[in-house]
Design an enzyme around this catalytic site. Structure first.
Site, PDB file in Angstrom:
ATOM      1  CG  HIS A  91      -9.629   7.101   3.231  1.00 37.79           C
ATOM      2  ND1 HIS A  91      -8.791   7.959   2.557  1.00 37.79           N
ATOM      3  CD2 HIS A  91      -8.997   5.894   3.251  1.00 37.79           C
ATOM      4  CE1 HIS A  91      -7.693   7.299   2.185  1.00 37.79           C
ATOM      5  NE2 HIS A  91      -7.796   6.046   2.588  1.00 37.79           N
TER       6      HIS A  91
ATOM      7  CD  GLU B 112      -8.054   1.690   2.321  1.00 37.15           C
ATOM      8  OE1 GLU B 112      -7.042   0.978   2.238  1.00 37.15           O
ATOM      9  OE2 GLU B 112      -8.074   2.782   2.912  1.00 37.15           O
TER      10      GLU B 112
ATOM     11  CG  ASP C 137      -4.539   5.442  -0.350  1.00 34.56           C
ATOM     12  OD1 ASP C 137      -3.826   4.433  -0.437  1.00 34.56           O
ATOM     13  OD2 ASP C 137      -5.190   5.742   0.671  1.00 34.56           O
TER      14      ASP C 137
ATOM     15  CG  HIS D 266      -9.823   9.647   6.633  1.00 28.76           C
ATOM     16  ND1 HIS D 266     -10.918  10.360   7.034  1.00 28.76           N
ATOM     17  CD2 HIS D 266     -10.244   8.372   6.459  1.00 28.76           C
ATOM     18  CE1 HIS D 266     -11.961   9.548   7.118  1.00 28.76           C
ATOM     19  NE2 HIS D 266     -11.582   8.335   6.777  1.00 28.76           N
TER      20      HIS D 266
ATOM     21  CD  GLU E  25      -6.262   2.415  -0.731  1.00 30.16           C
ATOM     22  OE1 GLU E  25      -6.682   3.437  -0.168  1.00 30.16           O
ATOM     23  OE2 GLU E  25      -5.200   1.841  -0.395  1.00 30.16           O
TER      24      GLU E  25
ATOM     25  CG  ASP F 292      -1.907   1.082   1.314  1.00 34.26           C
ATOM     26  OD1 ASP F 292      -1.949   1.906   0.381  1.00 34.26           O
ATOM     27  OD2 ASP F 292      -2.667   1.124   2.303  1.00 34.26           O
TER      28      ASP F 292
END
Length: 470
Positions: free
Chosen positions: A322, A356, A253, A330, A451, A242
């Protein structure tokens, strides 16, 4: 990056410190230039815009009346460079650029896309009540204005597309290079060195979005090696990779999971398909609880056979996706991966999200577990008086080097910080910095993660991190 529902909880419209574009973000008000010649969003990098060019070589004087008229020599004006408009296209595909990338990856992606136009992610059209957006001239005009923003603007989609292109290049090399026998530190540095080179790391303008997560087996999230870590990747491990890339605070992300023997193939498949289902369900005016219900249904339709026992795959209930704001991983809204008791929040036009999902063969619930490596400045923390000089010094370093972007202890080591743990713990105790320890399910189980980052554009949904791999 993989927060639980409380991680990086922040108001999307609040200030994020003294970073570029850090004040409460203004709503972009497009100028009405009368241009309505857009095409389908799925066909181009954005709606088209007509840009008239003047011929700079055209004669500027009269036509020379009479044979005796004296000819005047005129200097030719240099041709103006054609400005990339909203209809400009990337010079090549992402796959073509990756094929020309060095190994290890060290060529900046800007060298492949010199017009600053980067490949578009996967386009998914809105459905049902939002189907009108695909052909709406009003919505197309908004996108035209976004794409006419300066290339460094957080509103220009090419900002985050550049970050996404870096992610695709780095992970392409990582996925074929990471092997059992490598240390966690070697893997982290492989990814981070590539990211820094390809994004042309430059402080708050471009760089790493957050520490590289390399959580293994029952550990689902928030592990990255600290200095002195000696853990070696094993053949039977299930590894979550990640990592994030930012350009002008726009963070991509995206995460994937790797395994080297087939026992847990179905676990990886379950999580990948659940993430894709969540991406498909997401959209403007969609309730996040509805996305969670769809994700859970897909995730928990899979089973894994381990040593003759059939184990159900469970969504990890206290981990979520998020929203993402500039320089804040976030952004304030959470996207659950299970069906909730309430309706959840509505997704809105213009928002960026990390969709994710995490699956587990264990309890489907994580807890804090082990030595912390991940930290982030608490961007909305009130002023606090610090009595320790070392704490003041460390906070100054954090503000200057990371702002509200997450960091890890290795990054402090890299900056030359020494004996900082006492000061770091002091900042955590005063809520100026938040610690994010590793999150683990029950020992002996396996967990997986996939994700993607999406943009809820006015005319369509763009899965900006999508690649040929996942």
């Amino acid at each position: 990056m993989s927060p639980d529902a409380s991680v990086f909880n922040s108001d999307d419209k609040s200030s994020v410190g003294s970073l570029p574009n850090a004040d409460a973000l203004p709503v972009l008000k497009p100028k009405n230039n009368g241009d309505s010649n857009g095409t389908s969003a799925s066909a181009t990098a954005g709606p088209t815009a007509e840009e008239d060019e003047e011929d700079d070589d055209e004669d500027e004087g009269g036509d020379g009346a009479g044979a005796g008229a004296e000819k005047k020599k005129k200097k030719k004006k240099p041709k103006k460079k054609k400005k990339a408009g909203a209809n400009a296209q990337p010079s090549m595909t992402s796959a073509q650029a990756i094929a020309q990338q060095s190994e290890p990856p060290r060529k900046p992606v800007s060298t492949f896309f010199k017009n600053n136009i980067y490949p578009v992610g996967e386009i998914q059209e809105y459905l049902n009540d939002n189907a009108f957006r695909t052909t709406s001239e009003e919505k197309r005009d908004i996108e035209r204005q976004y794409l006419k923003e300066d290339s460094t603007s957080i509103f220009n989609y090419n900002t985050i597309r550049r970050a996404a292109e870096v992610h695709r290049h780095v992970r392409s090399y990582a996925r074929k290079t990471i092997k059992p026998g490598m240390t966690m530190t070697e893997i982290a540095e492989l990814i981070e060195d590539g990211t820094r080179a390809l994004v042309e790391e430059n402080g708050f303008q471009s760089g790493i979005g957050f520490p590289t997560g390399l959580s293994r087996n029952h550990c689902a999230a928030h592990y990255t090696p600290n200095a002195g870590d000696t853990i070696v990747l094993q053949h039977g491990d299930v590894l979550k990779v990640d990592f994030g890339v930012h350009v002008n605070g726009r963070i991509v992300d995206s995460a994937f999971t790797m395994n080297w023997e087939p026992t847990y193939d179905n676990l990886l498949l379950a999580v990948r398909e659940a993430t894709n289902a969540g991406v498909k369900e997401a959209g403007i005016d969609v309730r996040t609880s509805d996305i969670g219900a769809v994700i859970q249904e897909v995730m928990e339709s899979y089973e894994v056979e381990v040593d003759g026992k059939t184990l159900p795959v469970k969504s990890i209930r206290n981990l979520t996706g998020h929203s993402i704001s500039p320089y804040v991983i976030h952004g304030g809204k959470s996207v659950p991966i299970v069906k909730g008791k309430d309706e959840g929040e509505k997704m809105e036009e213009g928002e960026y999200y990390a969709i994710e999902t995490f699956g587990s063969t264990g309890n489907g619930w994580v807890r804090d577990d082990g030595v912390c490596s991940h930290y982030a400045k608490t961007h909305d923390a009130p002023p606090v008086a610090l009595s320790m000089a070392s704490s003041k010094k460390l906070l100054h370093t954090i503000n200057k080097q990371f702002g509200t972007l997450p960091f890890c202890r290795r990054y402090l080591d890299r900056l030359g910080e020494k004996s900082y743990l006492l000061a770091l713990n002091d900042l955590v105790s005063k809520d100026l910095v938040t610690a994010y320890p590793p999150l683990s399910d029950t020992i002996g189980c396996m967990t997986a993660q996939f994700e993607h980052t999406i943009i809820l554009r006015p005319t369509c949904k763009e899965v900006v991190s999508r690649g040929d791999d996942y």
